[in-house]
Design a protein around this motif. Structure first.
Motif: not given
Length: 201
Positions: A97-113, A125-131
Motif C-alpha cells: 500500500l505505501d509503495k502504491c500511494l507513493e507511485i500514485t502521487l508521482g503520477f499525479l505530480t507528473e501529469w498535473y504539476c 500545493n494546497r490541492a495536492k495536499l488535499v489529494f
C-alpha cells in the motif's frame, strides 16, 4: 435557513463472491465501501486519476477498447506468433500500500504539476495536499465487520473501494513503463485489464 443533517457512518461488511469458473470453486473477497464514511475521498481520487489511466497505453479499458487496439495491430508475416495470457494472483491484497500511494502521487505530480506536462493544471500545493489526504483517508485504516467482529485491513488494496481499480492500474502501469514492455521488439501487443494480462509475442 439552517438545516441539520444526520450522517450515519456505515462499517462495510466483509463477504465473498464465489468464483464459479474455478475448479475447485474459490471466493473473491469483497468489502463494499459504497456507504462507508471514507468513500467520498476514494471517489475524488478516482475522478482525478481517470485522465492519467486513460492515457496509459498498456491498460485495457474494456472489450471495445481491446477490439479497437486489435484492429490497429499489424503482425509481420513469416514470423511465428504466440498468444500469451496471465493472471496476477490476489493482485489487490498483494500490492504494497505505501509503495502504491507513493507511485500514485508521482503520477499525479507528473501529469498535473510538471512544468513539461501537456496537461498542466493549476494544481496548487494546497490541492495536492488535499489529494494526498484523501488518498490516505480513503485507502488506509479500513475497517470491516465479519460475523459481528471488527477487523482492520493490514495489507494491500480493498476490493470495493471506489479508487482501488485506479490505484491497481497505476501500480501495474508504473512497472510496465519502467520495463519498457511496449517497445520490446519481440512483443507485438501487450495489454492488461486490472490483473489479467494479454500479449502477442
Amino acid at each position: 435557513e439552517n438545516k441539520t443533517f444526520k450522517t450515519a457512518g456505515v462499517i462495510p461488511r466483509f463477504y465473498g463472491i464465489p468464483k464459479i469458473h474455478k475448479n475447485p470453486a474459490g471466493f473473491r473477497p469483497i468489502i463494499p465501501c459504497h456507504s462507508a464514511l471514507q468513500n467520498p475521498c476514494s471517489k475524488l481520487i478516482s475522478k482525478v486519476l481517470k485522465p492519467i489511466i486513460q492515457s496509459a497505453p498498456a491498460i485495457i479499458h474494456g472489450s471495445k477498447d481491446l477490439a479497437i487496439k486489435f484492429s490497429q495491430l499489424q503482425l509481420a508475416p513469416g514470423r511465428r506468433w504466440y498468444i500469451v495470457t496471465g493472471d496476477v494472483v490476489a493482485f489487490y491484497p498483494n500490492i504494497p500500500l505505501d509503495k502504491c500511494l507513493e507511485i500514485t502521487l508521482g503520477f499525479l505530480t507528473e501529469w498535473y504539476c510538471d512544468e513539461q506536462s501537456d496537461h498542466k493544471w493549476d494544481f496548487s500545493n494546497r490541492a495536492k495536499l488535499v489529494f494526498q489526504q484523501c488518498l490516505e483517508v480513503g485507502n488506509t485504516e479500513l475497517i470491516c465487520t465479519f460475523q459481528n467482529e471488527y477487523y482492520l485491513q493490514l495489507n494491500g488494496l480493498a476490493m470495493g473501494v471506489a479508487d482501488s481499480p485506479d490505484l491497481a492500474n497505476l501500480y501495474g502501469w508504473y512497472f510496465e513503463r519502467e520495463n519498457n514492455v511496449l517497445n520490446d521488439p519481440m512483443i507485438a501487443f501487450y495489454g492488461r485489464y486490472i490483473d489479467d494480462c494479454l500479449a502477442i509475442v
